[in-house]
Write an enzyme that holds these catalytic residues in place. Structure first.
Site, PDB file in Angstrom:
ATOM      1  N   LYS A 115       0.867  -1.183   0.000  1.00  0.00           N
ATOM      2  CA  LYS A 115       0.000   0.000   0.000  1.00  0.00           C
ATOM      3  C   LYS A 115       0.902   1.231   0.000  1.00  0.00           C
ATOM      4  CE  LYS A 115      -4.058   1.825   2.350  1.00  0.00           C
ATOM      5  NZ  LYS A 115      -3.595   3.218   2.288  1.00  0.00           N
ATOM      6  N   CYS A 412      19.529  38.810  14.683  1.00  0.00           N
ATOM      7  CA  CYS A 412      20.280  40.059  14.548  1.00  0.00           C
ATOM      8  C   CYS A 412      19.433  41.307  14.777  1.00  0.00           C
ATOM      9  CB  CYS A 412      20.955  40.127  13.181  1.00  0.00           C
ATOM     10  SG  CYS A 412      19.803  40.431  11.832  1.00  0.00           S
TER      11      CYS A 412
HETATM   12 ZN   LIG Z   1      19.029  38.370  10.880  1.00  0.00          ZN
END
Ligand SMILES: [Zn+2]
Length: 671
Positions: A115, A412
């Site tokens: 299957k 950041c």
């Molecule tokens: Zn970044």
């Protein structure tokens, strides 16, 4: 058109169909990809000269016409019923007792079929020609997906061979084989897109594409498991196993080890043995199906309101577990894509302790309506990273906290933007520290510059300690040896090994360097094509878009991306510093060793290798004179079998092909 050209065209098309059949049905490639492309190219050439000779079943006509605006509904002449299923062996025995009773003591046999976990499809062939491909839909009515199915290579446009029926509906699954799925995901990652999580869902998505050209190259496959209408019925055998053999001869792929047995015990034995092999198959299988082999007996047994009475699926338990979502981490990829990842209470899945699961993207988070504190169901399919599949709403605590889309980059702090399509978020800063770490890790990976010991942890430490900022910095690290050795858990020996690895990587060919530079859309094979075409980095850097387009496999988007990359002054500066440090920027001429240990041999590599990557093993074989193929056939001379070698090993042994292990392979490469 001259008779000769006409004859040639027909001969070439037949030849291509036969190669397709060998490849997709018998898994036995009879010619190389290049030879195949040459045949196709010749057909294209003849058809360009004589457009009146283009027929809809020509292998050049898999994709044509304009994208669709939507899918038509089509009614199934014979309904596509689902199959009753169980997870319990005792229910299989009860099923067998019902069959015995209804067949009133007649002998019967079970066909035991895999299957495959895909998308159910019905392919209609009239006089051998594919005229319709339809999804199951609600069983009575489905969507017309003919244009997309035509673009799938293992779906024959015309049935070949003899005794082709006037009319047949071939029922089966469109599925995404693991290797093709992984390769496509690698491409997506190289393009800065998030990978698909689940092959079946991604197959559904692909079949819903309105533009069939998007289906090409994804590597979807078809495998049949039954028949709807068949005319004229009397021309065909009562046994479905025999019918399967005929279908194979027409070019239809079916599960290879389908078997016919006379007792429920034998059928159960096959199911249990299979559950251990399923990981080696190369595609997802979620169970086995037991079907009465005889068509006439199937007719006698008939249907319930929902299921055929003559078949039952024995499904394998999904590897699911329940856990509690503790938090969501945001990961930033090398091209800035931000993806959410679930952190959860440890849970046992498929024999391993799992603490993280994928949430893919924010659309998925919203679709699941998952909140921190929720009880979640996680699933692990095959080798794929576990994923959150649903929330147990009844267990939601009052203080469950919604997950918000970050508005700034978690690494950041720069602003983020929505990707085209709106599914992904991307950090907009090129100075993002998280992206930088990802890019540097990628640079050092064994498929690129292969720098020993330079895994993600070390790269993070080097960046955080201010020792590296870009990839050229690796090559001045020997001047800062003491600072490197002072990094936590680093030590003298690891430092020396790592710096020696950096030194060795200078000798890598240009193809590896190009792949390592994180140029958008440039993956390993494109990098190789570009490097082999231009042979040195100056030629690549000064190439115009037009010149880049001359490279095999390079399209507009890619050419523009490479061009823009080398226009950028910061990037040119990195290249200059790499070169000054003594990093090789040329591509050696491709040579194969006609006297090498594998000269003239056709070699297949299978299983898990410990010392070498699969790519590296392939490179070694080719550089030492051998040819690498993917499947075992009579033409195979040698099989290199790592651990967990599955069906290929069995087949090689059956065919008497020489089998060696990895250490013997390495020994021969040095001889
Ligand atoms: Zn970044």
């Amino acid at each position: 058109m001259s008779d000769d050209a006409h004859k040639e065209l027909n001969r070439l098309r037949d030849e291509i169909r036969e190669h397709d059949r060998r490849y997709y049905v018998l898994a036995d490639a009879s010619i190389s990809d290049r030879e195949y492309d040459r045949l196709l190219e010749r057909v294209r050439e003849l058809e360009t000269q004589h457009p009146e000779r283009i027929t809809p079943d020509s292998p050049t006509q898999r994709v044509g016409g304009e994208p669709l605006t939507g899918f038509e509904h089509v009614e199934h002449a014979v309904p596509m019923l689902s199959v009753d299923n169980t997870y319990d062996e005792s229910q299989l025995r009860e099923f067998d007792q019902r069959i015995q009773k209804r067949l009133e003591g007649d002998a019967y046999a079970y066909l035991v079929d895999a299957k495959i976990d895909g998308v159910a499809i019905s392919l209609t062939y009239e006089d051998g020609l594919l005229t319709l491909a339809a999804t199951r839909g609600d069983g009575a009515t489905g969507d017309d997906v003919t244009a997309n199915c035509r673009a799938i290579q293992s779906v024959p446009l015309r049935l070949s061979g003899s005794n082709v029926p006037k009319l047949i509906d071939i029922r089966g699954e469109i599925y995404w084989p693991r290797a093709a799925f992984d390769a496509y995901n690698e491409q997506r990652i190289a393009n800065g897109e998030a990978p698909f999580a689940n092959p079946r869902n991604a197959t559904t998505g692909t079949l819903k594409q309105l533009d069939p050209s998007k289906v090409v190259g994804r590597g979807l496959a078809f495998s049949a498991h039954g028949v709807g209408r068949l005319e004229p019925l009397d021309d065909f055998p009562d046994s479905n196993l025999e019918l399967y053999e005929l279908m194979r001869s027409w070019g239809i792929a079916l599960y290879r080890n389908v078997q016919c047995v006379n007792s429920i015990d034998a059928a159960i034995d096959i199911c249990n043995a299979f559950s251990k092999q399923r990981a080696t198959l190369g595609y997802e299988v979620d169970g086995m199906v037991l079907k009465i082999d005889s068509r006439k007996q199937r007719e006698r047994l008939g249907f319930t309101s929902r299921y055929p009475r003559w078949c039952i699926a024995y499904k394998y338990e999904a590897e699911q577990g329940e856990s509690v979502l503790l938090d969501v981490d945001f990961q930033v990829g090398k091209l800035g894509t931000i993806t959410p990842r679930a952190r959860m209470e440890p849970v046992q899945l498929a024999g391993t302790t799992v603490r993280h699961a994928s949430l893919h993207n924010f659309d998925q988070v919203e679709r699941l309506d998952v909140r921190i504190g929720d009880t979640i169901i996680v699933e692990k399919a095959g080798e794929i990273i576990p994923q959150v599949v649903r929330v147990v709403i009844e267990k939601r605590p009052k203080n469950a906290k919604p997950i918000e889309r970050p508005t700034i980059c978690p690494a950041c702090g720069s602003s983020v933007e929505q990707d085209e399509g709106g599914v992904y978020l991307r950090c907009t800063s090129i100075d993002c520290v998280a992206q930088r770490k990802e890019r540097l890790t990628y640079f050092c990976h064994r498929d690129q510059m292969d720098i020993e010991g330079a895994g993600k942890v070390l790269i993070e430490q080097l960046v955080d300690a201010g020792l590296i900022k870009d990839c050229a910095d690796f090559y001045s690290l020997h001047q800062k040896r003491d600072q490197v050795a002072a990094i936590e858990r680093m030590g003298e020996q690891s430092t020396d090994n790592f710096l020696a690895g950096v030194e060795t990587s200078k000798q890598k060919p240009l193809s590896k360097l190009l792949a390592a530079l994180n140029i958008r859309f440039v993956g390993g094979s494109t990098a190789t094509a570009i490097a082999e075409h231009f042979e040195n980095i100056d030629a690549v850097m000064s190439a115009s878009i037009e010149e880049l387009l001359e490279v095999d496999g390079v399209g507009d988007e890619l050419a523009a991306s490479v061009h823009a990359f080398f226009e950028n002054r910061a990037n040119r500066d990195v290249i200059r510093r790499l070169r000054d440090a003594g990093v090789n920027v040329t591509q050696p001429k491709k040579t194969t060793d006609a006297k090498g240990p594998f000269a003239g041999l056709t070699v297949v590599v299978t299983g898990t290798l410990e010392e070498l990557t699969r790519n590296k093993a392939h490179e070694l074989i080719e550089s030492l004179g051998g040819t690498v193929t993917k499947s075992i056939s009579k033409k195979t001379d040698l099989l290199v079998a790592g651990t967990k070698a599955g069906s290929k090993l069995a087949k090689a042994e059956k065919l008497g092909v020489e089998v060696i292990d990895e250490s013997e392979f390495i020994r021969r490469t040095n001889s």
